[in-house]
Design a protein around this motif. Structure first.
Motif, PDB file in Angstrom:
ATOM      1  N   TYR A  85      40.774  45.373  46.458  1.00  0.00           N
ATOM      2  CA  TYR A  85      41.204  44.608  45.284  1.00  0.00           C
ATOM      3  C   TYR A  85      41.492  43.161  45.672  1.00  0.00           C
ATOM      4  O   TYR A  85      41.142  42.227  44.936  1.00  0.00           O
ATOM      5  N   PHE A  86      42.102  42.964  46.824  1.00  0.00           N
ATOM      6  CA  PHE A  86      42.376  41.614  47.320  1.00  0.00           C
ATOM      7  C   PHE A  86      41.074  40.832  47.489  1.00  0.00           C
ATOM      8  O   PHE A  86      40.964  39.681  47.041  1.00  0.00           O
ATOM      9  N   GLN A  87      40.074  41.443  48.111  1.00  0.00           N
ATOM     10  CA  GLN A  87      38.793  40.756  48.317  1.00  0.00           C
ATOM     11  C   GLN A  87      38.121  40.440  46.988  1.00  0.00           C
ATOM     12  O   GLN A  87      37.529  39.357  46.818  1.00  0.00           O
ATOM     13  N   HIS A  88      38.207  41.370  46.045  1.00  0.00           N
ATOM     14  CA  HIS A  88      37.604  41.168  44.726  1.00  0.00           C
ATOM     15  C   HIS A  88      38.258  39.991  44.004  1.00  0.00           C
ATOM     16  O   HIS A  88      37.561  39.113  43.472  1.00  0.00           O
ATOM     17  N   MET A  89      39.594  39.958  43.976  1.00  0.00           N
ATOM     18  CA  MET A  89      40.303  38.897  43.278  1.00  0.00           C
ATOM     19  C   MET A  89      40.076  37.546  43.949  1.00  0.00           C
ATOM     20  O   MET A  89      39.918  36.520  43.280  1.00  0.00           O
ATOM     21  N   TYR A  90      40.054  37.530  45.250  1.00  0.00           N
ATOM     22  CA  TYR A  90      39.857  36.284  45.995  1.00  0.00           C
ATOM     23  C   TYR A  90      38.496  35.662  45.655  1.00  0.00           C
ATOM     24  O   TYR A  90      38.400  34.469  45.348  1.00  0.00           O
ATOM     25  N   LYS A  91      37.458  36.486  45.697  1.00  0.00           N
ATOM     26  CA  LYS A  91      36.126  35.968  45.402  1.00  0.00           C
ATOM     27  C   LYS A  91      35.984  35.580  43.939  1.00  0.00           C
ATOM     28  O   LYS A  91      35.310  34.594  43.604  1.00  0.00           O
ATOM     29  N   GLN A  92      36.624  36.327  43.059  1.00  0.00           N
ATOM     30  CA  GLN A  92      36.558  36.012  41.633  1.00  0.00           C
ATOM     31  C   GLN A  92      37.198  34.645  41.343  1.00  0.00           C
ATOM     32  O   GLN A  92      36.674  33.868  40.543  1.00  0.00           O
ATOM     33  N   LEU A  93      38.298  34.342  42.013  1.00  0.00           N
ATOM     34  CA  LEU A  93      39.018  33.100  41.748  1.00  0.00           C
ATOM     35  C   LEU A  93      38.433  31.902  42.478  1.00  0.00           C
ATOM     36  O   LEU A  93      38.413  30.793  41.935  1.00  0.00           O
ATOM     37  N   PHE A  94      37.945  32.096  43.704  1.00  0.00           N
ATOM     38  CA  PHE A  94      37.540  30.958  44.522  1.00  0.00           C
ATOM     39  C   PHE A  94      36.048  30.883  44.803  1.00  0.00           C
ATOM     40  O   PHE A  94      35.579  29.928  45.410  1.00  0.00           O
ATOM     41  N   GLY A  95      35.312  31.898  44.378  1.00  0.00           N
ATOM     42  CA  GLY A  95      33.860  31.838  44.504  1.00  0.00           C
ATOM     43  C   GLY A  95      33.317  32.118  45.881  1.00  0.00           C
ATOM     44  O   GLY A  95      32.130  31.896  46.149  1.00  0.00           O
ATOM     45  N   CYS A  96      34.155  32.579  46.790  1.00  0.00           N
ATOM     46  CA  CYS A  96      33.694  32.928  48.139  1.00  0.00           C
ATOM     47  C   CYS A  96      34.610  34.003  48.703  1.00  0.00           C
ATOM     48  O   CYS A  96      35.709  34.231  48.187  1.00  0.00           O
ATOM     49  N   SER A  97      34.169  34.652  49.750  1.00  0.00           N
ATOM     50  CA  SER A  97      34.991  35.698  50.352  1.00  0.00           C
ATOM     51  C   SER A  97      36.100  35.074  51.187  1.00  0.00           C
ATOM     52  O   SER A  97      35.994  33.933  51.645  1.00  0.00           O
ATOM     53  N   ARG A 110      47.777  36.366  36.839  1.00  0.00           N
ATOM     54  CA  ARG A 110      49.074  36.400  37.514  1.00  0.00           C
ATOM     55  C   ARG A 110      48.956  36.329  39.034  1.00  0.00           C
ATOM     56  O   ARG A 110      49.926  35.995  39.733  1.00  0.00           O
ATOM     57  N   HIS A 111      47.772  36.639  39.568  1.00  0.00           N
ATOM     58  CA  HIS A 111      47.590  36.607  41.018  1.00  0.00           C
ATOM     59  C   HIS A 111      47.236  35.217  41.537  1.00  0.00           C
ATOM     60  O   HIS A 111      47.342  34.962  42.741  1.00  0.00           O
ATOM     61  N   TYR A 112      46.806  34.324  40.649  1.00  0.00           N
ATOM     62  CA  TYR A 112      46.282  33.035  41.105  1.00  0.00           C
ATOM     63  C   TYR A 112      47.279  32.228  41.929  1.00  0.00           C
ATOM     64  O   TYR A 112      46.918  31.730  43.015  1.00  0.00           O
ATOM     65  N   PRO A 113      48.526  32.033  41.481  1.00  0.00           N
ATOM     66  CA  PRO A 113      49.456  31.211  42.284  1.00  0.00           C
ATOM     67  C   PRO A 113      49.650  31.749  43.698  1.00  0.00           C
ATOM     68  O   PRO A 113      49.676  30.976  44.667  1.00  0.00           O
ATOM     69  N   HIS A 114      49.759  33.076  43.839  1.00  0.00           N
ATOM     70  CA  HIS A 114      49.985  33.665  45.157  1.00  0.00           C
ATOM     71  C   HIS A 114      48.744  33.534  46.050  1.00  0.00           C
ATOM     72  O   HIS A 114      48.852  33.190  47.235  1.00  0.00           O
ATOM     73  N   LEU A 115      47.579  33.787  45.477  1.00  0.00           N
ATOM     74  CA  LEU A 115      46.347  33.675  46.247  1.00  0.00           C
ATOM     75  C   LEU A 115      46.058  32.223  46.609  1.00  0.00           C
ATOM     76  O   LEU A 115      45.553  31.928  47.696  1.00  0.00           O
ATOM     77  N   SER A 116      46.386  31.309  45.721  1.00  0.00           N
ATOM     78  CA  SER A 116      46.171  29.893  45.988  1.00  0.00           C
ATOM     79  C   SER A 116      47.052  29.415  47.137  1.00  0.00           C
ATOM     80  O   SER A 116      46.600  28.674  48.024  1.00  0.00           O
TER      81      SER A 116
END
Length: 264
Positions: free
Chosen positions: A189-201, A154-160
């Protein structure tokens, strides 16, 4: 064979833009809208959101104009030998607005195309042909991946969308805390989700967005290193030059000279 005619990366039109081609461009025109725009395709008007791309056919009547200033876009024009059925075979949509979840990936591809176009070698036409074919196929494949991620996280669209903003406006002063707060997340949590989805910090992406734009300006403008430093979000030239050398491997001035020699 697919031939690249010309292309542009992160073009900033300070006063806006109006394009009107009632008989089409005479070639395939790919546009990535990084700003809001009004588009008319074969007489049908539509409001186009940021991070939307359209591949327009050679004879498709079209026009578009800005809905906000400055207007920013990436684009390229290409020709495909008739009766080459490549686009039909892979099912790439023509004359249809397509939302792009990872617009910075598209931008990087266009930047690479621009670099290849500036090189003078006997294999250049074949390299460009391969790069364009790979681009269209990867874009279709990534659309499927984005759809899967959007449905499973559910976080992917917003983070993208946030990530696209970082690349579209590398001059903005941002911090991890501020970005996390925008999405109502804790910093960790933001840093964790970002790296999990995009593979970098997120910090790596902020730096990369600034340096990619800096490299483009160094290679394709007559701006000074100091001016480019400010346009890429750096508060002082020293920080810019140190970070550029650390991640690119050379100084901004030497990079600019190298690119001039390569294209000259």
């Amino acid at each position: 064979m697919i031939r690249l005619i010309n292309c542009g990366y992160h073009y900033v039109h300070e006063e806006g833009i109006v394009i009107n081609r009632p008989k089409g461009a005479g070639n395939y025109a790919f546009v990535l809208f990084k700003s809001l725009a009004d588009v008319v395709i074969d007489g049908t008007p539509t409001a186009v959101a940021k991070n939307t791309c359209i591949l327009l056919g050679p004879h498709t009547s079209h026009q578009y104009k800005d809905r906000e200033k400055p207007f920013v876009n990436d684009w390229f024009h290409c020709e495909i030998d008739a009766p080459e059925p490549f686009l039909e075979e892979i099912g790439f949509p023509l004359d249809t607005p397509v939302h792009i979840e990872d617009a910075n990936w598209v931008s990087r591809c266009i930047l690479e195309l621009q670099s290849t176009l500036s090189q003078n070698s006997r294999l250049q036409p074949r390299i460009i042909d391969c790069e364009l074919r790979a681009f269209f196929m990867k874009l279709l494949s990534l659309r499927e991946k984005w759809a899967s991620l959007a449905s499973s996280n559910r976080h992917y669209p917003h983070l993208s969308r946030l990530r696209n903003e970082l690349y579209n406006a590398p001059y903005q002063a941002v911090s991890v805390e501020l970005l996390a707060a925008r999405l109502n997340m804790s910093k960790s949590y933001f840093q964790h989700m970002y790296k999990q989805l995009f593979g970098c910090s997120v910090v790596s992406d902020i730096i990369n967005a600034r340096l990619e734009y800096a490299k483009y300006l160094l290679a394709h403008s007559k701006l000074s290193v100091s001016a480019i430093s400010g346009m890429c979000g750096y508060e002082n030239d020293t920080h810019f030059m140190r970070q550029f050398k650390k991640f690119v491997g050379t100084t901004p001035s030497r990079y600019k000279l190298m690119k001039q020699q390569l294209e000259g």
